[in-house]
Enzyme design. Structure first.
Site, mmCIF file in Angstrom:
data_model
loop_
_atom_site.group_PDB
_atom_site.id
_atom_site.type_symbol
_atom_site.label_atom_id
_atom_site.label_comp_id
_atom_site.label_asym_id
_atom_site.label_seq_id
_atom_site.Cartn_x
_atom_site.Cartn_y
_atom_site.Cartn_z
ATOM 1 N N ARG A 258 0.858 -1.188 0.000
ATOM 2 C CA ARG A 258 0.000 0.000 0.000
ATOM 3 C C ARG A 258 0.896 1.240 0.000
ATOM 4 O O ARG A 258 1.902 1.308 0.714
ATOM 5 C CB ARG A 258 -0.925 0.030 1.227
ATOM 6 C CG ARG A 258 -2.160 -0.848 1.109
ATOM 7 C CD ARG A 258 -3.108 -0.292 0.038
ATOM 8 N NE ARG A 258 -4.346 -1.030 -0.082
ATOM 9 C CZ ARG A 258 -4.552 -2.015 -0.949
ATOM 10 N NH1 ARG A 258 -3.567 -2.404 -1.743
ATOM 11 N NH2 ARG A 258 -5.730 -2.611 -1.024
ATOM 12 N N GLU A 287 -2.597 7.751 -6.579
ATOM 13 C CA GLU A 287 -2.715 6.859 -7.733
ATOM 14 C C GLU A 287 -3.739 7.407 -8.720
ATOM 15 O O GLU A 287 -4.880 7.650 -8.342
ATOM 16 C CB GLU A 287 -3.117 5.451 -7.274
ATOM 17 C CG GLU A 287 -2.056 4.784 -6.420
ATOM 18 C CD GLU A 287 -2.309 3.303 -6.194
ATOM 19 O OE1 GLU A 287 -3.287 2.748 -6.750
ATOM 20 O OE2 GLU A 287 -1.523 2.678 -5.466
ATOM 21 N N HIS A 306 -0.077 -0.734 -10.118
ATOM 22 C CA HIS A 306 -0.864 -1.476 -9.123
ATOM 23 C C HIS A 306 -1.373 -2.800 -9.717
ATOM 24 O O HIS A 306 -2.570 -3.079 -9.742
ATOM 25 C CB HIS A 306 -2.038 -0.623 -8.627
ATOM 26 C CG HIS A 306 -2.476 -1.003 -7.238
ATOM 27 N ND1 HIS A 306 -2.928 -0.085 -6.318
ATOM 28 C CD2 HIS A 306 -2.537 -2.198 -6.608
ATOM 29 C CE1 HIS A 306 -3.254 -0.694 -5.189
ATOM 30 N NE2 HIS A 306 -3.024 -1.987 -5.351
#
Length: 350
Positions: A258, A287, A306
């Site tokens: 994370r 993000e 990701h």
């Protein structure tokens, strides 16, 4: 007849949910509504008071109707959505944690919330090991140079050469399902594995062949550090300018967990100074990162969007885990993975 909303997206499609629930509960008469949100083409983000959600409250409310059960990955089950859906009794989220659900509102409304721990453990662990190898051996950078017409023979020079895992010390921050898998692979390569995780005991560490240490000791000793902790108030920016300075010169840092675990501000200077020899990131504090993000042009950085859990097996496994809990609920049993178990007294589900 029980109505089920299958709120999928471009990774776990609504049809995948429908097939999994039908297979798990073939004896039940079910009718399905479907909704497809825009993730992963459209980035997730906060919706109302929930985090990491995709889609809008309006489209979710329109799709829910009189659904008694909802299965989803990213749909935003906010307080507003839950309070406007009196027929809803179970939300089953196919993620490691139901961060797109307002648990307090669901509990107050008597809605059980289940989730899918371990759904992507294999995928995320394999991806993390791939990032570790790519960082230590300059694989993406040398590939890009060669495609640009540059034969980087100087990468074979001693000062530029990479590091082996065999005989190296690797530090893992977090030792849940993913961290434990990564440790097994690293040990198979011949690495000594250090672990920082306050929730892991010495007995488990001894059985697994890893060493439990304090975070500062791990950072001082590890030539590669990989993050695998959950993001909580206690772990937010767990790695920061002060403790990153403890790393050995030229160490590699990998974050596939994370973005919030890591303070990104000191990273460009750590790379330019050589304190960090390589940085591999699959997750970010924002993000996607903005165009002027300083790490875009920092040396020896590997970035991916990701993708740690992005395997076909993860999608099927995730749908299967939540479908099994839906089937339990329909049989009057308690779902196996409840975020708010107080909602269901023994035998209350029906």
């Amino acid at each position: 007849m029980t109505t089920v909303l299958a709120a999928g997206d471009g990774f776990v499609a609504p049809e995948l949910f429908v097939d999994a629930v039908r297979e798990a509960a073939p004896e039940r008469e079910l009718t399905f509504r479907t909704l497809r949100t825009g993730w992963p083409v459209e980035p997730f983000g906060p919706v109302g008071e929930v985090h990491e959600a995709s889609g809008t409250e309006e489209e979710l409310l329109a799709a829910l109707g009189d659904a008694r059960i909802a299965v989803t990955q990213m749909a935003p089950f906010t307080r507003r959505v839950i309070e406007a859906s009196p027929d809803l009794k179970l939300i089953s989220v196919c993620r490691g944690g139901p961060v797109n659900v307002d648990i307090s509102a669901a509990t107050k409304a008597g809605v059980a919330v289940s989730f899918a721990p371990g759904r992507n453990a294999a995928a995320a662990a394999e991806f993390a090991v791939g990032m570790i190898l790519a960082a230590l051996r300059r694989i993406p950078g040398s590939d890009a140079e060669l495609k640009a017409g540059n034969w980087r023979g100087d990468y074979y020079a001693y000062d530029n050469a990479g590091l082996e895992l065999d005989g190296a010390t690797a530090g893992l921050v977090g030792y849940g399902a993913i961290g434990a898998r990564v440790a097994r692979v690293l040990r198979a390569f011949g690495a000594r594995v250090l672990v920082y995780d306050p929730y892991t005991d010495q007995a488990k560490a001894a059985v697994d062949g890893v060493e439990l240490v304090e975070l500062a000791d791990l950072l001082r000793s590890s030539s590669v550090v990989s993050l695998h902790a959950r993001l909580t108030p206690e772990t937010t920016r767990l790695l920061n300018a002060d403790n990153l300075a403890l790393l050995p010169q030229g160490a590699a840092l990998v974050n596939t967990a994370r973005g919030g675990l890591l303070d990104y501000a000191p990273l460009p200077e750590l790379l330019r100074s050589g304190r960090l020899g390589a940085l591999a990131l699959d997750v970010y504090d924002v993000e996607p990162p903005p165009p002027d993000w300083p790490l875009h042009d920092a040396p020896n950085v590997i970035t991916t969007p990701h993708l740690g859990g992005a395997t076909k097996q993860t999608a099927h496994r995730a749908a299967g885990i939540v479908a099994a809990d839906v089937a339990r609920f329909l049989r009057g049993e308690r779902p196996a993975h409840l975020a708010n178990p107080e909602v269901l007294d023994a035998g209350a589900a029906s």
